[in-house]
Design an enzyme around this catalytic site. Structure first.
Site, PDB file in Angstrom:
ATOM      1  N   ARG A   1       0.863  -2.362 -11.563  1.00 22.20           N
ATOM      2  CA  ARG A   1       0.001  -2.866 -10.484  1.00 22.20           C
ATOM      3  C   ARG A   1      -1.452  -2.531 -10.796  1.00 22.20           C
ATOM      4  NH1 ARG A   1       0.906  -1.944  -4.009  1.00 22.20           N
ATOM      5  NH2 ARG A   1       0.778   0.258  -4.567  1.00 22.20           N
TER       6      ARG A   1
ATOM      7  N   ASP B   1       0.460   6.709   1.707  1.00 22.42           N
ATOM      8  CA  ASP B   1      -0.454   6.264   0.661  1.00 22.42           C
ATOM      9  C   ASP B   1      -1.645   5.598   1.334  1.00 22.42           C
ATOM     10  OD1 ASP B   1       0.402   3.761   1.423  1.00 22.42           O
ATOM     11  OD2 ASP B   1       1.258   3.210  -0.511  1.00 22.42           O
TER      12      ASP B   1
ATOM     13  N   ASP C   1       0.241  -2.358   4.536  1.00 25.00           N
ATOM     14  CA  ASP C   1      -1.101  -2.928   4.380  1.00 25.00           C
ATOM     15  C   ASP C   1      -1.292  -4.121   5.298  1.00 25.00           C
ATOM     16  OD1 ASP C   1      -3.302  -2.007   2.725  1.00 25.00           O
ATOM     17  OD2 ASP C   1      -1.872  -1.922   1.086  1.00 25.00           O
TER      18      ASP C   1
ATOM     19  N   GLU D   1       0.045  -9.213   1.569  1.00 22.94           N
ATOM     20  CA  GLU D   1      -0.257  -8.099   2.469  1.00 22.94           C
ATOM     21  C   GLU D   1      -1.569  -8.300   3.236  1.00 22.94           C
ATOM     22  OE1 GLU D   1      -0.248  -4.756  -0.150  1.00 22.94           O
ATOM     23  OE2 GLU D   1      -1.866  -5.525  -1.405  1.00 22.94           O
TER      24      GLU D   1
END
Length: 570
Positions: A183, A472, A302, A274
């Site tokens: 990613r 996160d 997100d 997202e």
């Protein structure tokens, strides 16, 4: 005896029998009745036979037996169900196998078929030193040389391929490693790791260049193992807002391919759905990357943060637990699957579902995450290897291609539901408001202090009730945006937030008291010399309305850079 407990061992076997009875049932009886396992030949193909108390039986579907291996005392029988493999290990000399009539000592599930090395939300990479460490890991994966010390002299390395003799007598090889994706960061990020005329450059440009270059070691066969069997490099691209930004990613990857002399479309794209603009335009996003799309994926964490920021000026947002039950979230999840199916992704690209955020709540995950498979997901995010193996059981229960064909006949999710924001519909009790305020501030502080002071981008952060939750930048985005929204609309005051942050700093300090090198926040707060982490937490909230899309990266990175420069106090 299992792990010193015959009771626990019996429960493990009981669960294993129930799993095998469903995934690879016998003609009669249960795997729990098996006293011996053997093979026999029929027309050049080996079959399994199972000795029960009074009879011998085979598999109800004999074709599910696909191979075997023999390594010393260990004999492995390889089964296949719904496209995934199950290895039944028999070793009568093993401490566990000795307790079983047939010598079964373990059931190994093929799981985590694909995996992502992250350079984005779950890491803290704020300068050239950090970026090099992240790139070195990806390079090591592509070369097959990455290793990690695990303590007690043990070192974890990449697993070799698994070799079997097929049921028809040929050679059968299964990859010993997951298919690896990487990613990159979103288009909004800039980095000082490389500069042009003294200015930062787009971090996504650097990520694309380096991760694709590293991936070429796999394409050219220079690594110990093979990652892609199709000659591709797989890059997950997050934080894209609509088809124009997806098209820009395609243009970027095409440019890098030309730079390195790679065939067009070597680099495949995982589209993270997202952001609101991507959700409502998902079909066009897929069209923009139609020759490269390897997966689409909902990221409800997100997506919730973006939903809050999108509705920032509209009104106060609901309690977080209430948001999850709103039509905008359920329709978003269904819309992703509906669009993916209609665009022809089944059998060609993954349709993914979001993270399970409670790493210790595995029993609950097993009981509930089947819903992701029933919703049409062909993969989903999990927080650990253990969770991946447990979640693999769900794909044995439900054959995803069949489920997706069923879902293709339903009425599509409604765009109007997706566009209905989760604003409060009435007053909320003061106790509930304060509880939400406590939870947001405590979780925010618990994550930020580790990110800023230690460079830990993703970790299990205890909640106020000391329940470990995966945190996160996505979860941070939710908490900070939620508080910013409530402050904007007068649901809470700045003084309330500061008082709660100060009180929760004590809680977080106590929860981290056993962490070597941890710097307590509370003494600095009460002395009016807040450390950098505590100030960053305030900035995320009080500047949250103005933060582009509610993203947290800029504030976190600046704070982390100060700590790395030796400035722990303001």
């Amino acid at each position: 005896e299992y792990m010193g407990s015959t009771v626990r061992g019996a429960e493990v076997y009981k669960m294993a029998y129930a799993f095998l009875d469903e995934a690879a049932p016998l003609q009669h009886g249960s795997w729990g009745d098996v006293q011996a396992i053997a093979m026999f030949d029929v027309a050049g193909r080996k079959h399994l036979t199972f000795q029960l108390s009074t009879q011998k039986v085979g598999l109800l579907s004999p074709e599910k037996f696909v191979g075997f291996s023999q390594r010393g005392n260990l004999c492995c029988f390889l089964l296949q169900n719904n496209g995934l493999h199950i290895e039944v290990q028999v070793d009568k000399q093993h401490p566990v196998g000795r307790t079983h009539p047939a010598g079964i000592k373990d059931i190994v599930l093929e799981s985590a078929v694909s995996n992502i090395q992250d350079l984005e939300d779950s890491v803290a990479l704020v300068d050239a030193e950090d970026k090099v460490r992240g790139y070195r890991n990806w390079f090591g994966l592509m070369q097959g040389t990455l290793s990690a010390p695990m303590g007690n002299g043990k070192v974890r390395t990449l697993a070799p391929d698994r070799n079997y003799t097929s049921a028809t007598g040929g050679r059968l090889v299964l990859k010993g490693r997951t298919l690896l994706l990487v990613r990159n960061v979103g288009h909004h990020m800039y980095t000082s790791a490389v500069t042009k005329d003294g200015a930062k450059i787009p971090e996504g440009f650097l990520d694309a260049m380096v991760t694709i270059l590293a991936g070429m070691h796999d394409l050219k066969g220079k690594g110990r193992f093979k990652n892609s069997l199709a000659g591709s490099i797989y890059i997950v691209k997050p934080k894209q807002h609509g088809p124009e930004e997806v098209a820009f990613t395609v243009e970027l990857f095409a440019y890098v391919e030309r730079c390195f002399g790679l065939p067009p479309c070597t680099v495949k794209i995982g589209i993270m759905d997202e952001e609101r603009r991507t959700t409502v335009n998902l079909k066009e996003c897929i069209r923009a990357a139609q020759d490269r799309t390897v997966f689409i994926n909902t990221g409800f964490l997100d997506r919730t943060g973006d939903e809050i920021h999108s509705a920032m000026q509209l009104g106060p947002i609901m309690l977080k637990n209430d948001i999850k039950a709103q039509p905008c979230i359920s329709a978003y999840e269904d819309w992703n699957v509906d669009v993916g199916i209609r665009c022809g992704l089944p059998g060609k690209a993954q349709i993914g579902k979001g993270m399970w955020p409670a790493p210790d709540a595995m029993k609950e995950m097993v009981a509930t995450k089947l819903g992701h498979v029933m919703a049409g997901g062909s993969c989903a995010w999990v927080p650990s290897p253990t969770a991946a193996t447990l979640h693999a059981m769900h794909y044995h229960k439900v054959y995803v291609p069949k489920r997706q064909r069923q879902l293709a006949t339903r009425s599509p999710a409604k765009l109007s539901d997706i566009l209905t924001p989760p604003v409060m519909k009435g007053p909320v009790a003061e106790a509930d408001l304060q509880k939400q305020l406590d939870d947001n501030c405590q979780g925010l502080l618990g994550y930020v202090v580790r990110w800023v002071d230690k460079g830990i981008g993703c970790s299990k952060v205890p909640s106020v009730e000391n329940v470990g939750l995966m945190e996160d930048r996505a979860t941070l985005r939710i908490s900070s945006q939620h508080l910013a929204n409530w402050l904007l609309h007068g649901v809470v005051t700045k003084d309330q937030i500061l008082a709660t942050l100060t009180r929760m700093a004590q809680v977080v300090d106590r929860q981290n008291s056993g962490d070597k090198g941890y710097r307590p926040m509370h003494p600095d707060v009460v002395s009016h010399r807040p450390n950098v982490a505590f100030q960053a937490a305030q900035d995320l909230i009080f500047n949250g309305t103005a933060s582009p899309n509610g993203y947290t990266e800029e504030i976190l990175s600046e704070a982390r850079q100060r700590v790395k420069a030796g400035q722990s106090k303001l």
